[in-house]
Design an enzyme around this catalytic site. Structure first.
Site, PDB file in Angstrom:
ATOM      1  N   HIS A 200     138.472  59.751 -34.960  1.00  0.00           N
ATOM      2  CA  HIS A 200     138.728  58.571 -34.011  1.00  0.00           C
ATOM      3  C   HIS A 200     140.083  59.117 -33.173  1.00  0.00           C
ATOM      4  O   HIS A 200     140.807  58.528 -33.067  1.00  0.00           O
ATOM      5  CB  HIS A 200     139.074  57.375 -34.789  1.00  0.00           C
ATOM      6  CG  HIS A 200     137.707  56.841 -35.657  1.00  0.00           C
ATOM      7  ND1 HIS A 200     136.827  56.299 -34.924  1.00  0.00           N
ATOM      8  CD2 HIS A 200     137.374  57.081 -36.738  1.00  0.00           C
ATOM      9  CE1 HIS A 200     135.759  56.083 -35.647  1.00  0.00           C
ATOM     10  NE2 HIS A 200     136.125  56.395 -36.869  1.00  0.00           N
ATOM     11  N   HIS A 221     133.631  63.247 -39.108  1.00  0.00           N
ATOM     12  CA  HIS A 221     132.293  62.977 -38.397  1.00  0.00           C
ATOM     13  C   HIS A 221     132.562  63.651 -36.766  1.00  0.00           C
ATOM     14  O   HIS A 221     132.572  62.867 -36.087  1.00  0.00           O
ATOM     15  CB  HIS A 221     131.684  61.443 -38.308  1.00  0.00           C
ATOM     16  CG  HIS A 221     132.590  60.530 -38.031  1.00  0.00           C
ATOM     17  ND1 HIS A 221     133.692  60.422 -37.141  1.00  0.00           N
ATOM     18  CD2 HIS A 221     132.879  59.428 -38.671  1.00  0.00           C
ATOM     19  CE1 HIS A 221     134.214  59.232 -37.076  1.00  0.00           C
ATOM     20  NE2 HIS A 221     133.778  58.450 -38.205  1.00  0.00           N
ATOM     21  N   GLY A 225     133.397  59.656 -32.456  1.00  0.00           N
ATOM     22  CA  GLY A 225     134.840  59.316 -32.213  1.00  0.00           C
ATOM     23  C   GLY A 225     135.685  60.309 -31.728  1.00  0.00           C
ATOM     24  O   GLY A 225     136.813  60.366 -32.146  1.00  0.00           O
ATOM     25  N   ARG A 232     134.855  73.018 -20.090  1.00  0.00           N
ATOM     26  CA  ARG A 232     136.018  73.580 -19.314  1.00  0.00           C
ATOM     27  C   ARG A 232     137.226  73.091 -20.198  1.00  0.00           C
ATOM     28  O   ARG A 232     138.254  73.295 -20.379  1.00  0.00           O
ATOM     29  CB  ARG A 232     136.279  73.100 -17.919  1.00  0.00           C
ATOM     30  CG  ARG A 232     135.826  74.279 -16.975  1.00  0.00           C
ATOM     31  CD  ARG A 232     136.283  74.146 -15.619  1.00  0.00           C
ATOM     32  NE  ARG A 232     135.631  72.805 -15.114  1.00  0.00           N
ATOM     33  CZ  ARG A 232     134.092  73.009 -14.484  1.00  0.00           C
ATOM     34  NH1 ARG A 232     133.660  74.057 -14.381  1.00  0.00           N
ATOM     35  NH2 ARG A 232     133.755  71.484 -14.071  1.00  0.00           N
ATOM     36  N   HIS A 256     123.139  59.212 -35.357  1.00  0.00           N
ATOM     37  CA  HIS A 256     124.558  59.364 -34.896  1.00  0.00           C
ATOM     38  C   HIS A 256     124.684  61.014 -33.958  1.00  0.00           C
ATOM     39  O   HIS A 256     125.560  61.022 -33.204  1.00  0.00           O
ATOM     40  CB  HIS A 256     125.636  59.817 -35.933  1.00  0.00           C
ATOM     41  CG  HIS A 256     125.993  58.255 -36.433  1.00  0.00           C
ATOM     42  ND1 HIS A 256     125.147  57.588 -37.264  1.00  0.00           N
ATOM     43  CD2 HIS A 256     127.192  57.437 -36.157  1.00  0.00           C
ATOM     44  CE1 HIS A 256     125.856  56.305 -37.637  1.00  0.00           C
ATOM     45  NE2 HIS A 256     127.076  56.266 -37.022  1.00  0.00           N
ATOM     46  N   ASP A 279     128.792  57.871 -44.041  1.00  0.00           N
ATOM     47  CA  ASP A 279     129.520  57.127 -43.314  1.00  0.00           C
ATOM     48  C   ASP A 279     129.051  55.732 -43.486  1.00  0.00           C
ATOM     49  O   ASP A 279     128.875  54.843 -42.745  1.00  0.00           O
ATOM     50  CB  ASP A 279     129.716  57.442 -41.891  1.00  0.00           C
ATOM     51  CG  ASP A 279     130.876  56.816 -41.162  1.00  0.00           C
ATOM     52  OD1 ASP A 279     131.670  56.149 -41.923  1.00  0.00           O
ATOM     53  OD2 ASP A 279     130.985  56.661 -39.578  1.00  0.00           O
ATOM     54  N   ALA A 323     128.090  51.604 -35.323  1.00  0.00           N
ATOM     55  CA  ALA A 323     129.073  51.444 -36.423  1.00  0.00           C
ATOM     56  C   ALA A 323     128.966  52.200 -37.516  1.00  0.00           C
ATOM     57  O   ALA A 323     128.209  53.557 -37.229  1.00  0.00           O
ATOM     58  CB  ALA A 323     129.051  49.780 -36.939  1.00  0.00           C
ATOM     59  N   GLY A 324     129.092  52.167 -38.439  1.00  0.00           N
ATOM     60  CA  GLY A 324     129.090  52.923 -39.909  1.00  0.00           C
ATOM     61  C   GLY A 324     127.281  53.026 -40.042  1.00  0.00           C
ATOM     62  O   GLY A 324     126.771  52.577 -39.064  1.00  0.00           O
TER      63      GLY A 324
HETATM   64 ZN    ZN Z   1     133.928  55.814 -41.668  1.00  0.00          ZN
END
Ligand code: ZN
Length: 398
Positions: A200, A221, A225, A232, A256, A279, A323-324
């Site tokens: 994240h 992950h 995130g 570059r 994902h 996740d 989301a998850g």
């Molecule tokens: Zn998570």
């Protein structure tokens, strides 16, 4: 052909295709006494006193280890009672996850401390293998489904409070290394034996490399995130892939990440670095409906969980952000195989490597004598057929 175990609960599994760290034994056999693997070998086994299970060519893999999961089966680790948390653990066990680390998302500090203390009680009893704090030191720019209102600047004193609340069970801390104070928290985590994970984050490749120099050894992950890999400015994703000491989570659920991305990541990583995670949130294994992920409302539809849109219902104006997941480890293992990853690499990524990252590889994570009898049996199409945890069949015999 099968029979009940003898009095000491020992089993002989014969005629399987047994996936070990050194390759597939076909046919292969395994003996289990009480909660441990006694022996693993290829060929025909000599029956002893154990109950015999004829696997008839089915696959045997080490039980899955999910080091990033928020819930499943309708409940989560982010809210509710320890009974709810145990329900989520049991849901994932039935889907092949014999060890898991409970992940918390960003929340007010007092809430995180209380959740960590509650989950530490479950870790004391061996229900979970530890905790993962996915926050609160994250970047609002790459927040995914996390609540930016409760994100904090990295602070060693706050880390120490959370670490104390988890009573030695904090295994992983995800943070954004570009935030002021992050390097000091990474160093404090490394000193405390907590895996510092980059995630994240809006960090550049350069800043991510500095975080790795400071002791970050894990990617939360990969690709999700964080900045994408640009030729570059390779971003966090490029820098994390580039460094051999970094283990890499991938959510191989078909939602994902593109399958090409999964294959490229696996090849670039080489052996022993990829970690398959779910996740998953409460919606895993449940009908399409509205669920909570911490303070955020998430709608699950057709196996995809997205942030809800209506602010009056807890939406944030980022409606539709993934989301998850609603995945199980059995599902991501099957998807990774369908995407073309080799079987022994998938077994390593689903079990052996996360065991090593979590420091539990002396207890579980491979089909090897002396380790816990944690294993799954799958059919020809890698559909889960049976789960054994600590020598007990959770799902009935194969
Ligand atoms: Zn998570």
């Amino acid at each position: 052909m099968r029979s009940a175990p003898d009095q000491d609960g020992s089993w002989l599994l014969v005629r399987g295709r047994v996936v070990t760290p050194d390759g597939v034994l076909s046919p292969g056999w395994i003996t289990v006494t009480a909660d441990r693997i006694d022996a693993v070998d290829r060929g025909e086994a000599r029956p002893g006193r154990q109950a015999v299970v004829d696997l008839d060519g089915q696959w045997v893999l080490p039980g899955f280890i999910d080091m990033h999961v928020h819930g499943g089966g309708g409940t989560s680790f982010t809210e509710g009672s320890s009974h709810d948390a145990t329900n989520a653990v049991e849901f994932h066990r039935r889907h092949g996850t014999t060890s898991l680390v409970a992940s918390l998302v960003t929340a007010p500090l007092a809430d995180l401390e209380a959740r960590a203390a509650m989950l530490a009680g479950l870790a004391d009893r061996g229900v979970i293998a530890g905790l993962h704090l996915e926050g609160p030191f994250l970047s609002p720019v790459r927040r995914g489904a996390q609540d930016p209102r409760h994100m904090l600047a990295p602070d060693v004193a706050v880390f120490e409070r959370l670490h104390a609340a988890a009573r030695g069970h904090l295994r992983v801390l995800t943070l954004a290394p570009e935030l002021p104070g992050a390097i000091a928290v990474i160093e404090a985590a490394a000193r405390a034996g907590v895996t510092a994970a980059v995630g994240h984050t809006d960090a550049t490749a350069e800043v991510t490399s500095e975080a790795i120099d400071a002791g970050a050894t894990h990617a939360t992950h990969l690709f999700n995130g964080m900045r994408p890999l640009h030729h570059r400015e390779p971003g966090a994703a490029g820098a994390l892939l580039d460094r051999d000491e970094v283990s890499l989570e991938v959510i191989a659920d078909g939602v994902h990440l593109h399958d090409i991305t999964i294959r490229l990541a696996a090849r670039a990583a080489g052996p022993g670095r990829l970690v398959l995670i779910t996740d998953a949130m409460a919606a895993a294994g449940m009908p399409d409906a509205s669920y909570r992920l911490g303070s955020m409302r998430v709608d699950a539809a057709g196996g995809v969980a997205r942030l809800a849109g209506d602010p009056a219902k807890g939406g944030t104006g980022r409606a539709g952000a993934i989301a998850g997941s609603t995945a199980t480890m059995a599902g991501v293992v099957r998807h990774a195989l369908a995407a073309g990853l080799p079987l022994t690499e998938v077994a390593a990524a689903a079990s052996t490597t996360p065991a090593r990252v979590l420091g539990i590889d002396h207890r579980t994570g491979a089909l090897r004598p002396g380790l816990a009898a944690d294993l799954v049996v799958c059919d020809d199409e890698f559909r889960l057929r049976a789960v054994m945890r600590h020598g007990q069949w959770l799902t009935g015999h194969p």
